[in-house]
Write a protein that holds these residues in place. Structure first.
Motif, PDB file in Angstrom:
ATOM      1  N   ILE A  32      48.500  37.474  42.731  1.00  0.00           N
ATOM      2  CA  ILE A  32      47.911  39.395  43.361  1.00  0.00           C
ATOM      3  C   ILE A  32      47.607  38.448  44.776  1.00  0.00           C
ATOM      4  N   LYS A  33      47.797  40.324  46.162  1.00  0.00           N
ATOM      5  CA  LYS A  33      47.035  39.624  47.244  1.00  0.00           C
ATOM      6  C   LYS A  33      46.018  40.330  47.877  1.00  0.00           C
ATOM      7  N   PHE A  34      45.022  39.486  47.811  1.00  0.00           N
ATOM      8  CA  PHE A  34      43.385  40.030  48.616  1.00  0.00           C
ATOM      9  C   PHE A  34      44.007  40.324  50.423  1.00  0.00           C
ATOM     10  N   VAL A  35      43.915  41.401  50.919  1.00  0.00           N
ATOM     11  CA  VAL A  35      44.232  41.283  52.217  1.00  0.00           C
ATOM     12  C   VAL A  35      42.610  41.453  52.768  1.00  0.00           C
ATOM     13  N   ASP A  66      44.575  36.987  52.997  1.00  0.00           N
ATOM     14  CA  ASP A  66      45.582  37.532  53.523  1.00  0.00           C
ATOM     15  C   ASP A  66      45.087  37.896  55.073  1.00  0.00           C
ATOM     16  N   ASN A  67      43.889  37.658  55.651  1.00  0.00           N
ATOM     17  CA  ASN A  67      43.695  37.772  57.084  1.00  0.00           C
ATOM     18  C   ASN A  67      44.379  39.014  57.927  1.00  0.00           C
ATOM     19  N   LYS A  68      44.047  40.114  57.971  1.00  0.00           N
ATOM     20  CA  LYS A  68      44.639  41.012  58.461  1.00  0.00           C
ATOM     21  C   LYS A  68      43.118  41.660  59.730  1.00  0.00           C
ATOM     22  N   PRO A  69      43.276  41.160  60.086  1.00  0.00           N
ATOM     23  CA  PRO A  69      41.676  41.216  61.616  1.00  0.00           C
ATOM     24  C   PRO A  69      42.375  42.708  62.498  1.00  0.00           C
ATOM     25  N   TYR A  88      49.938  44.412  43.236  1.00  0.00           N
ATOM     26  CA  TYR A  88      49.384  43.390  43.415  1.00  0.00           C
ATOM     27  C   TYR A  88      49.422  43.146  45.093  1.00  0.00           C
ATOM     28  N   THR A  89      48.597  43.738  45.104  1.00  0.00           N
ATOM     29  CA  THR A  89      47.708  44.394  47.166  1.00  0.00           C
ATOM     30  C   THR A  89      46.637  44.753  46.848  1.00  0.00           C
ATOM     31  N   PHE A  90      45.371  44.268  46.688  1.00  0.00           N
ATOM     32  CA  PHE A  90      44.197  45.063  47.148  1.00  0.00           C
ATOM     33  C   PHE A  90      43.961  44.810  48.377  1.00  0.00           C
ATOM     34  N   LEU A  91      42.740  45.807  48.427  1.00  0.00           N
ATOM     35  CA  LEU A  91      41.834  45.393  50.198  1.00  0.00           C
ATOM     36  C   LEU A  91      40.479  44.726  49.523  1.00  0.00           C
ATOM     37  N   ALA A  92      39.864  43.789  50.345  1.00  0.00           N
ATOM     38  CA  ALA A  92      38.411  43.303  50.496  1.00  0.00           C
ATOM     39  C   ALA A  92      38.006  42.965  51.870  1.00  0.00           C
TER      40      ALA A  92
END
Length: 321
Positions: A32-35, A66-69, A88-92
């Motif tokens: 899973i990915k936490f953006v 996954d850091n996306k500044p 499988y993709t969430f935002l934090a």
């Protein structure tokens, strides 16, 4: 009898719903990915990494950060808003997910494109001054600001938590503060240590090391209770500034359309993680308060934050840079 023209579409819909249900039952079947819509090293990134590691143990799959500044957290939020709602993709993110739509003239995604999943934690802001500043508490800082030209207050840019703290002090207490925006909260803190500015407000996880190192003095915390790591520092509310209430909170969101079963499973995994002694021992000494709660609790939290912060945006006429 069902018309033949309707049989195929309804059969396709039934197959789709069955596939979604099966997918949710098997979830998670891969990492899973936490953006995180900020760079590494800040309060939000630290919380997301700690919770992801603990929640992954509950789910049996790794959670990758996954850091996306960029664009005040809008860039990362937009990526998740437009991702497949497959669990499988969430935002934090942090508070910008509420304040950006209030401040920015246009947003790249719809208001309902992101669904609240869980509140992870809050890192209270600490209002800080140089260690040798004449201001020992918030009352003396506000009083000092009303003398002469006022005081300089660094922020992490328009709509940042320190910006809200400054505007709360201006609107609610008549403080005379010249806002000096920096690119990050860490830079704003360095400006206070170097005495380029008189004060700032920043997350406890950022300011605590500097306070304990004798470079900064905390005059107030901005949450609704004192932080365990600095029990002698009173809240702004305790000092008579009832409208100064804000924290650096971290939550988890999913793209709209993500199956309810998956949202509930992720919420349960995060809540279990937040109750673990290992995670609490990792966060609490840094001034971070693990929270958790149901999805409905998180929705109420977000609604309350929006109601409280919207009048500040209007009164201060906050607009994007």
């Amino acid at each position: 009898m069902l018309h033949p023209a309707l049989r195929a579409p309804l059969a396709a819909l039934a197959l789709t719903l069955t596939a979604v249900a099966a997918h949710a039952a098997d979830w998670p079947a891969k990492p899973i990915k936490f953006v995180v819509p900020f760079g590494p090293g800040g309060a939000n990134d630290l919380v997301a990494r700690a919770v992801a590691e603990a929640a992954a143990k509950q789910l049996g799959q790794p959670i990758i950060i996954d850091n996306k500044p960029g664009a005040g957290s809008v860039l990362g939020s937009d990526i998740v808003a437009k991702s497949a709602p497959d669990g499988y993709t969430f935002l934090a993110p942090a508070g910008g997910i509420i304040t950006n739509p209030l401040i920015k003239a246009k947003m790249p995604y719809a208001p309902d494109a992101l669904v609240p999943v869980a509140l992870m934690a809050v890192s209270p802001s600490l209002i800080v001054v140089p260690a040798d500043s004449p201001y020992k508490d918030l009352k003396s800082l506000v009083a000092g600001s009303k003398q002469g030209q006022g005081l300089n207050f660094s922020t992490a840019g328009t709509g940042s938590t320190p910006h809200f703290v400054a505007e709360m002090l201006k609107v609610g207490a008549g403080a005379k503060l010249q806002i000096v925006p920096y690119k990050s909260g860490s830079e704003g803190v360095v400006a206070v240590i170097g005495k380029q500015v008189d004060a700032t407000s920043e997350a406890s996880v950022v300011t605590l090391p500097q306070i304990k190192g004798g470079k900064l003095r905390a005059v107030a915390s901005t949450w609704n209770r004192r932080i365990a790591a600095l029990p002698d520092v009173p809240t702004a509310q305790e000092q008579g500034f009832g409208n100064v209430f804000i924290g650096h909170w971290s939550g988890v969101f999913a793209p709209k359309g993500t199956p309810e079963d998956i949202l509930n499973k992720m919420n349960a995994a995060i809540n279990t993680a937040l109750k673990s002694p290992e995670l609490r021992a990792r966060l609490i000494p840094q001034g971070i308060d693990p929270l958790g709660g149901s999805r409905a609790d998180f929705v109420k939290f977000l609604d309350d934050e929006k109601k409280r912060l919207t009048p500040i945006v209007k009164a201060a006429q906050m607009k994007e840079d």
